[in-house]
Design a protein around this motif. Sequence first.
Motif, PDB file in Angstrom:
ATOM      1  N   ILE A  19       0.834  -1.211   0.000  1.00 43.94           N
ATOM      2  CA  ILE A  19       0.000   0.000   0.000  1.00 43.94           C
ATOM      3  C   ILE A  19       0.868   1.260   0.000  1.00 43.94           C
ATOM      4  O   ILE A  19       1.768   1.407   0.826  1.00 43.94           O
ATOM      5  CB  ILE A  19      -0.927   0.023   1.238  1.00 43.94           C
ATOM      6  N   ILE A  20       0.584   2.137  -0.945  1.00 44.03           N
ATOM      7  CA  ILE A  20       1.293   3.423  -1.000  1.00 44.03           C
ATOM      8  C   ILE A  20       0.263   4.515  -0.718  1.00 44.03           C
ATOM      9  O   ILE A  20      -0.720   4.641  -1.453  1.00 44.03           O
ATOM     10  CB  ILE A  20       1.909   3.665  -2.403  1.00 44.03           C
ATOM     11  N   LYS A  21       0.478   5.301   0.348  1.00 42.87           N
ATOM     12  CA  LYS A  21      -0.438   6.419   0.624  1.00 42.87           C
ATOM     13  C   LYS A  21       0.230   7.715   0.189  1.00 42.87           C
ATOM     14  O   LYS A  21       1.382   7.969   0.551  1.00 42.87           O
ATOM     15  CB  LYS A  21      -0.751   6.484   2.124  1.00 42.87           C
ATOM     16  N   PHE A  37      -0.784  11.434  -6.379  1.00 38.25           N
ATOM     17  CA  PHE A  37      -1.613  10.272  -6.732  1.00 38.25           C
ATOM     18  C   PHE A  37      -1.420   9.935  -8.215  1.00 38.25           C
ATOM     19  O   PHE A  37      -1.105   8.805  -8.582  1.00 38.25           O
ATOM     20  CB  PHE A  37      -3.079  10.611  -6.438  1.00 38.25           C
ATOM     21  N   ASN A  38      -1.577  10.957  -9.043  1.00 39.00           N
ATOM     22  CA  ASN A  38      -1.477  10.749 -10.493  1.00 39.00           C
ATOM     23  C   ASN A  38      -0.047  10.402 -10.905  1.00 39.00           C
ATOM     24  O   ASN A  38       0.169   9.538 -11.762  1.00 39.00           O
ATOM     25  CB  ASN A  38      -1.965  11.997 -11.231  1.00 39.00           C
ATOM     26  N   GLU A  39       0.916  11.082 -10.292  1.00 34.62           N
ATOM     27  CA  GLU A  39       2.323  10.825 -10.628  1.00 34.62           C
ATOM     28  C   GLU A  39       2.731   9.409 -10.234  1.00 34.62           C
ATOM     29  O   GLU A  39       3.485   8.747 -10.950  1.00 34.62           O
ATOM     30  CB  GLU A  39       3.231  11.833  -9.914  1.00 34.62           C
ATOM     31  N   ILE A  47      -1.076  -6.097 -10.310  1.00 36.47           N
ATOM     32  CA  ILE A  47      -2.320  -5.328 -10.265  1.00 36.47           C
ATOM     33  C   ILE A  47      -2.041  -3.992  -9.580  1.00 36.47           C
ATOM     34  O   ILE A  47      -1.369  -3.933  -8.545  1.00 36.47           O
ATOM     35  CB  ILE A  47      -3.412  -6.133  -9.529  1.00 36.47           C
ATOM     36  N   LEU A  48      -2.526  -2.931 -10.192  1.00 37.57           N
ATOM     37  CA  LEU A  48      -2.386  -1.588  -9.615  1.00 37.57           C
ATOM     38  C   LEU A  48      -3.785  -1.079  -9.312  1.00 37.57           C
ATOM     39  O   LEU A  48      -4.533  -0.713 -10.215  1.00 37.57           O
ATOM     40  CB  LEU A  48      -1.673  -0.680 -10.634  1.00 37.57           C
ATOM     41  N   LEU A  49      -4.140  -1.101  -8.033  1.00 36.35           N
ATOM     42  CA  LEU A  49      -5.464  -0.624  -7.605  1.00 36.35           C
ATOM     43  C   LEU A  49      -5.319   0.804  -7.095  1.00 36.35           C
ATOM     44  O   LEU A  49      -4.438   1.088  -6.277  1.00 36.35           O
ATOM     45  CB  LEU A  49      -5.993  -1.528  -6.487  1.00 36.35           C
ATOM     46  N   LEU A  63      -3.337   5.019  -2.692  1.00 36.60           N
ATOM     47  CA  LEU A  63      -4.481   5.671  -2.037  1.00 36.60           C
ATOM     48  C   LEU A  63      -4.127   7.086  -1.658  1.00 36.60           C
ATOM     49  O   LEU A  63      -2.979   7.351  -1.256  1.00 36.60           O
ATOM     50  CB  LEU A  63      -4.829   4.924  -0.738  1.00 36.60           C
ATOM     51  N   ASP A  64      -5.096   7.985  -1.720  1.00 32.81           N
ATOM     52  CA  ASP A  64      -4.847   9.274  -1.081  1.00 32.81           C
ATOM     53  C   ASP A  64      -5.166   9.125   0.404  1.00 32.81           C
ATOM     54  O   ASP A  64      -5.662   8.068   0.842  1.00 32.81           O
ATOM     55  CB  ASP A  64      -5.617  10.414  -1.778  1.00 32.81           C
ATOM     56  N   GLN A  65      -4.870  10.147   1.198  1.00 36.89           N
ATOM     57  CA  GLN A  65      -5.043  10.007   2.661  1.00 36.89           C
ATOM     58  C   GLN A  65      -6.494   9.690   2.994  1.00 36.89           C
ATOM     59  O   GLN A  65      -6.781   8.924   3.920  1.00 36.89           O
ATOM     60  CB  GLN A  65      -4.589  11.295   3.362  1.00 36.89           C
ATOM     61  N   ALA A  66      -7.439  10.295   2.265  1.00 40.93           N
ATOM     62  CA  ALA A  66      -8.851  10.101   2.570  1.00 40.93           C
ATOM     63  C   ALA A  66      -9.287   8.670   2.299  1.00 40.93           C
ATOM     64  O   ALA A  66      -9.936   8.036   3.151  1.00 40.93           O
ATOM     65  CB  ALA A  66      -9.697  11.083   1.750  1.00 40.93           C
ATOM     66  N   ALA A  67      -8.930   8.129   1.164  1.00 35.75           N
ATOM     67  CA  ALA A  67      -9.335   6.755   0.830  1.00 35.75           C
ATOM     68  C   ALA A  67      -8.636   5.743   1.729  1.00 35.75           C
ATOM     69  O   ALA A  67      -9.161   4.651   1.984  1.00 35.75           O
ATOM     70  CB  ALA A  67      -9.031   6.450  -0.633  1.00 35.75           C
TER      71      ALA A  67
END
Length: 239
Positions: free
Chosen positions: A4-6, A13-15, A191-193, A231-235
């Motif tokens: 998991i990468i936050k 996120f996009n980069e 897989i990249l979720l 994920l961003d911090q919110a998700a």
Amino acid sequence: MINIIKVNSEQQFNETGAGIIASLLQSNPRAILGLATGGTPVGVYQKLVELYREGVVSFKQASSYNLDEYVGLPENHPESYRRFMNEKLFNHIDIPIENTHVPSGNSEKAAEEYTRLLEKAGQIDLQLLGVGHNGHIGFNEPSENLHGPTHIVELDELTRQANARYFPSIEEVPTHAVTMGIGTILQAKQILLMAKGADKAEIVAKALKGPITTQCPASLLQTHANVVVVLDQAAGGLL
Ligand code: PGA
């Protein structure tokens, strides 16, 4: 294994998403990409277009297979996923359009044909995924039974409501779609979720840490050997 990468911003996120795809293409220019539609990957595709324009990445030898398509929309309908992919990505990069594949939403044999096409293509190197609020991946909706290969599904009411934002009214959201099955998705090498926003926090936590169940199709990703989740911090707030 799930890594998991936050990230801290929309830009990161996009980069991050685009960077993972670009690195794959740099090491394997002939990579087979599994691509997704929806709101989540739009910025990732914009970043990939930027990287292409800067000469960092080329798609010339790559090929792509999209997850799904609405049944019954003409290919050039503003909300067809073929059109989405052309407009958001393919028209702006050097991928030969004949190397890009989106299942047909207008053929009774679409599911069978796409299954055959995928078998012929071999293993997808990287499958990009978003996740629905109900835990769907592709259009594999929660259900007692999930299907392995590409098949036609009836869309969940929740899914139609979520996608109604793109249509003039909910009545115009198709009731059915053709989707790559869970079996094919899980066969991808990597897989990249990706998920962003507080409205995804609950389903992301369920999918990654909850029980593995067909009632949350994304939870089956826990059985895959190589999943990267951005994920961003919110998700990622409930993890
Ligand atoms: P979204 O959709 O990226 O528009 O949130 C994700 C999905 O339904 O798979």
